[in-house]
Design a protein around this motif. Structure first.
Motif, PDB file in Angstrom:
ATOM      1  N   LYS A 199       0.842  -1.187   0.000  1.00  0.00           N
ATOM      2  CA  LYS A 199       0.000   0.000   0.000  1.00  0.00           C
ATOM      3  C   LYS A 199       0.880   1.242   0.000  1.00  0.00           C
ATOM      4  O   LYS A 199       1.971   1.241   0.567  1.00  0.00           O
ATOM      5  CB  LYS A 199      -0.907   0.003   1.235  1.00  0.00           C
ATOM      6  N   LEU A 200       0.391   2.308  -0.606  1.00  0.00           N
ATOM      7  CA  LEU A 200       1.182   3.533  -0.706  1.00  0.00           C
ATOM      8  C   LEU A 200       1.552   4.090   0.663  1.00  0.00           C
ATOM      9  O   LEU A 200       2.655   4.621   0.848  1.00  0.00           O
ATOM     10  CB  LEU A 200       0.410   4.587  -1.511  1.00  0.00           C
ATOM     11  N   GLU A 201       0.662   3.934   1.630  1.00  0.00           N
ATOM     12  CA  GLU A 201       0.958   4.477   2.959  1.00  0.00           C
ATOM     13  C   GLU A 201       2.106   3.752   3.656  1.00  0.00           C
ATOM     14  O   GLU A 201       2.629   4.230   4.681  1.00  0.00           O
ATOM     15  CB  GLU A 201      -0.289   4.469   3.851  1.00  0.00           C
ATOM     16  N   GLU A 202       2.520   2.618   3.128  1.00  0.00           N
ATOM     17  CA  GLU A 202       3.654   1.897   3.689  1.00  0.00           C
ATOM     18  C   GLU A 202       4.996   2.363   3.121  1.00  0.00           C
ATOM     19  O   GLU A 202       6.057   1.909   3.561  1.00  0.00           O
ATOM     20  CB  GLU A 202       3.504   0.393   3.412  1.00  0.00           C
ATOM     21  N   LEU A 203       4.959   3.265   2.158  1.00  0.00           N
ATOM     22  CA  LEU A 203       6.169   3.687   1.455  1.00  0.00           C
ATOM     23  C   LEU A 203       7.223   4.269   2.388  1.00  0.00           C
ATOM     24  O   LEU A 203       8.401   3.895   2.322  1.00  0.00           O
ATOM     25  CB  LEU A 203       5.808   4.714   0.368  1.00  0.00           C
ATOM     26  N   SER A 204       6.818   5.180   3.264  1.00  0.00           N
ATOM     27  CA  SER A 204       7.802   5.839   4.135  1.00  0.00           C
ATOM     28  C   SER A 204       8.511   4.832   5.037  1.00  0.00           C
ATOM     29  O   SER A 204       9.733   4.924   5.238  1.00  0.00           O
ATOM     30  CB  SER A 204       7.133   6.924   4.987  1.00  0.00           C
ATOM     31  N   ASP A 205       7.779   3.840   5.560  1.00  0.00           N
ATOM     32  CA  ASP A 205       8.400   2.820   6.419  1.00  0.00           C
ATOM     33  C   ASP A 205       9.454   2.029   5.654  1.00  0.00           C
ATOM     34  O   ASP A 205      10.548   1.775   6.167  1.00  0.00           O
ATOM     35  CB  ASP A 205       7.337   1.869   6.975  1.00  0.00           C
ATOM     36  N   ASP A 210      15.111   0.565   4.539  1.00  0.00           N
ATOM     37  CA  ASP A 210      15.964  -0.040   3.507  1.00  0.00           C
ATOM     38  C   ASP A 210      17.114   0.908   3.182  1.00  0.00           C
ATOM     39  O   ASP A 210      16.910   1.983   2.612  1.00  0.00           O
ATOM     40  CB  ASP A 210      15.136  -0.315   2.248  1.00  0.00           C
ATOM     41  N   GLU A 211      18.322   0.511   3.502  1.00  0.00           N
ATOM     42  CA  GLU A 211      19.495   1.354   3.263  1.00  0.00           C
ATOM     43  C   GLU A 211      20.113   1.110   1.890  1.00  0.00           C
ATOM     44  O   GLU A 211      21.085   1.768   1.520  1.00  0.00           O
ATOM     45  CB  GLU A 211      20.548   1.105   4.350  1.00  0.00           C
ATOM     46  N   LYS A 212      19.573   0.170   1.137  1.00  0.00           N
ATOM     47  CA  LYS A 212      20.176  -0.181  -0.151  1.00  0.00           C
ATOM     48  C   LYS A 212      19.199   0.027  -1.305  1.00  0.00           C
ATOM     49  O   LYS A 212      19.119  -0.778  -2.228  1.00  0.00           O
ATOM     50  CB  LYS A 212      20.664  -1.627  -0.129  1.00  0.00           C
ATOM     51  N   ILE A 213      18.453   1.127  -1.248  1.00  0.00           N
ATOM     52  CA  ILE A 213      17.559   1.452  -2.355  1.00  0.00           C
ATOM     53  C   ILE A 213      18.388   2.073  -3.470  1.00  0.00           C
ATOM     54  O   ILE A 213      19.045   3.091  -3.273  1.00  0.00           O
ATOM     55  CB  ILE A 213      16.451   2.429  -1.922  1.00  0.00           C
ATOM     56  N   ASN A 214      18.353   1.453  -4.618  1.00  0.00           N
ATOM     57  CA  ASN A 214      19.126   1.972  -5.743  1.00  0.00           C
ATOM     58  C   ASN A 214      18.417   3.152  -6.400  1.00  0.00           C
ATOM     59  O   ASN A 214      19.028   4.179  -6.675  1.00  0.00           O
ATOM     60  CB  ASN A 214      19.356   0.852  -6.761  1.00  0.00           C
ATOM     61  N   ASP A 226       4.753  14.685  -0.862  1.00  0.00           N
ATOM     62  CA  ASP A 226       4.132  15.827  -0.197  1.00  0.00           C
ATOM     63  C   ASP A 226       2.939  15.375   0.646  1.00  0.00           C
ATOM     64  O   ASP A 226       1.785  15.695   0.391  1.00  0.00           O
ATOM     65  CB  ASP A 226       3.658  16.855  -1.231  1.00  0.00           C
ATOM     66  N   ASN A 227       3.221  14.586   1.672  1.00  0.00           N
ATOM     67  CA  ASN A 227       2.140  14.080   2.510  1.00  0.00           C
ATOM     68  C   ASN A 227       2.473  14.172   3.998  1.00  0.00           C
ATOM     69  O   ASN A 227       1.930  13.434   4.818  1.00  0.00           O
ATOM     70  CB  ASN A 227       1.810  12.631   2.128  1.00  0.00           C
ATOM     71  N   ASN A 228       3.396  15.078   4.328  1.00  0.00           N
ATOM     72  CA  ASN A 228       3.761  15.363   5.726  1.00  0.00           C
ATOM     73  C   ASN A 228       4.424  14.197   6.442  1.00  0.00           C
ATOM     74  O   ASN A 228       4.510  14.186   7.673  1.00  0.00           O
ATOM     75  CB  ASN A 228       2.519  15.809   6.533  1.00  0.00           C
ATOM     76  N   LYS A 229       4.905  13.208   5.695  1.00  0.00           N
ATOM     77  CA  LYS A 229       5.648  12.110   6.312  1.00  0.00           C
ATOM     78  C   LYS A 229       7.146  12.368   6.193  1.00  0.00           C
ATOM     79  O   LYS A 229       7.592  13.124   5.327  1.00  0.00           O
ATOM     80  CB  LYS A 229       5.286  10.776   5.658  1.00  0.00           C
ATOM     81  N   THR A 230       7.909  11.747   7.043  1.00  0.00           N
ATOM     82  CA  THR A 230       9.356  11.909   7.018  1.00  0.00           C
ATOM     83  C   THR A 230       9.993  10.772   6.235  1.00  0.00           C
ATOM     84  O   THR A 230       9.764   9.602   6.521  1.00  0.00           O
ATOM     85  CB  THR A 230       9.925  11.907   8.449  1.00  0.00           C
ATOM     86  N   TYR A 231      10.787  11.147   5.229  1.00  0.00           N
ATOM     87  CA  TYR A 231      11.461  10.160   4.398  1.00  0.00           C
ATOM     88  C   TYR A 231      12.970  10.327   4.558  1.00  0.00           C
ATOM     89  O   TYR A 231      13.519  11.384   4.273  1.00  0.00           O
ATOM     90  CB  TYR A 231      11.089  10.337   2.925  1.00  0.00           C
ATOM     91  N   GLY A 251       7.695  17.511  -8.782  1.00  0.00           N
ATOM     92  CA  GLY A 251       8.283  18.014  -7.541  1.00  0.00           C
ATOM     93  C   GLY A 251       8.936  16.909  -6.734  1.00  0.00           C
ATOM     94  O   GLY A 251       9.635  17.159  -5.756  1.00  0.00           O
ATOM     95  N   PHE A 252       8.730  15.702  -7.153  1.00  0.00           N
ATOM     96  CA  PHE A 252       9.264  14.506  -6.501  1.00  0.00           C
ATOM     97  C   PHE A 252      10.794  14.533  -6.435  1.00  0.00           C
ATOM     98  O   PHE A 252      11.400  14.131  -5.433  1.00  0.00           O
ATOM     99  CB  PHE A 252       8.749  13.296  -7.299  1.00  0.00           C
ATOM    100  N   LEU A 253      11.444  15.039  -7.469  1.00  0.00           N
ATOM    101  CA  LEU A 253      12.905  14.961  -7.560  1.00  0.00           C
ATOM    102  C   LEU A 253      13.625  15.891  -6.585  1.00  0.00           C
ATOM    103  O   LEU A 253      14.818  15.713  -6.335  1.00  0.00           O
ATOM    104  CB  LEU A 253      13.361  15.266  -8.988  1.00  0.00           C
ATOM    105  N   LYS A 254      12.919  16.864  -6.029  1.00  0.00           N
ATOM    106  CA  LYS A 254      13.588  17.792  -5.105  1.00  0.00           C
ATOM    107  C   LYS A 254      14.044  17.092  -3.826  1.00  0.00           C
ATOM    108  O   LYS A 254      14.848  17.647  -3.065  1.00  0.00           O
ATOM    109  CB  LYS A 254      12.667  18.961  -4.772  1.00  0.00           C
ATOM    110  N   PHE A 255      13.585  15.872  -3.594  1.00  0.00           N
ATOM    111  CA  PHE A 255      13.976  15.107  -2.408  1.00  0.00           C
ATOM    112  C   PHE A 255      15.279  14.341  -2.630  1.00  0.00           C
ATOM    113  O   PHE A 255      15.735  13.637  -1.737  1.00  0.00           O
ATOM    114  CB  PHE A 255      12.865  14.136  -2.010  1.00  0.00           C
TER     115      PHE A 255
END
Length: 302
Positions: A199-205, A210-214, A226-231, A251-255
């Motif tokens: 589910k999308l809401e599980e993305l931030s977790d 995961d320290e090895k996201i390519n 842009d959903n007030n979660k910490t990534y 705006g996704f790439l600004k992260f």
């Protein structure tokens, strides 16, 4: 000399950059051809496609939302798919139709090639690294092609996140097998990559754990961050946004670190390469000048 014709077809394609891409290559390679857009209302689709059948000098067309699935009904059975690829045997949406000999219409998907070659072009600059995982946000037509692309490239794991979880079904239940259809031959393509859905809401977790996201790929039209979660995104992780209008994408790439940003216009150009090759017999090089040209157009049309 006869002037060949091609189109991009959809309901809202008057602002498409595809004509600019093809005109750039026509001039570069001295090809006598024209590429236009053709907007078709849904209630007129059947009539307009049948009229297209009778157009002289037509070599092919790109087809986009909302007709990528619908066009299958208008292809010729004997030449229906040059590449019918999908996870668990599900066909990828068609975005490229070629007019073969005797006016046979042959459909294929070039989005997956666009995704692969976009990523490879960045690997050439930064070095090849496919040991980590790939996160894909969204599960539309482009996403299915991208899942196929990155699963075949040798990554260990692909995780797919979508707001509507029911659409994902259970991707891992397909046993990581793709079915390809080429030259009238079916092939089962096994991949070592583990594919899983969330589910999308599980993305931030998952990002924070995961320290090895390519690479994280956004295939949706919005910035899901842009959903007030910490990534806590690893500085080495690449961001890939397939949205190309405006130039900055959603705006996704600004992260992501500026050196690790892959813009959607890259995939738009690279998916056009096999189309141009099929229709005009030339595989065009992708140079930096074409991106400069397209960015100028985007700036003018702000």
């Amino acid at each position: 000399m006869t002037k060949k014709k091609a189109y991009v077809i959809g309901t809202n394609v008057s602002s498409s950059l595809s004509p600019a891409i093809f005109e750039y290559w026509f001039k570069k390679y001295n090809v006598n051809a024209k590429y236009n857009y053709k907007e078709i209302k849904e209630e007129n689709f059947d009539k307009e496609i049948r009229l297209l059948r009778n157009e002289k000098n037509l070599v092919g067309f790109n087809i986009t939302i909302p007709y990528k699935e619908k066009i299958e009904n208008y292809l010729d059975d004997s030449f229906q798919r040059d590449w019918g690829i999908g996870l668990g045997g599900e066909n990828l949406p068609i975005n490229c139709v070629s007019v073969e000999s005797q006016n046979f219409w042959n459909g294929t998907n070039t989005d997956w090639e666009g995704a692969v070659n976009t990523y490879v072009s960045f690997e050439e600059k930064k070095g090849k690294n496919r040991e980590g995982s790939v996160f894909i946000i969204g599960y539309g037509g482009a996403s299915k092609a991208i899942i196929y692309s990155f699963s075949r490239m040798g990554f260990n794991q692909v995780k797919v996140f979508n707001r509507n979880f029911s659409k994902l079904k259970d991707l891992s239940g397909n046993d990581n097998v793709f079915i390809s259809y080429q030259n009238s031959e079916l092939k089962r393509l096994k991949t070592k990559c583990k594919i899983s859905s969330y589910k999308l809401e599980e993305l931030s977790d998952h990002i924070n754990q995961d320290e090895k996201i390519n690479v994280i790929i956004n295939t949706t039209p919005v910035n899901v961050f842009d959903n007030n979660k910490t990534y806590k995104i690893n500085p080495q992780t690449w961001g890939f946004d397939i949205v190309y209008r405006p130039r900055e994408g959603s705006g996704f790439l600004k992260f992501f670190d500026p050196k690790n940003r892959i813009q959607g216009i890259q995939m738009l150009v690279y998916q056009a390469v096999p189309c141009f090759n099929r229709w005009f017999g030339i595989k065009p090089d992708v140079d930096e000048h074409i991106f400069e040209h397209l960015y100028e157009i985007l700036q003018e049309n702000k």
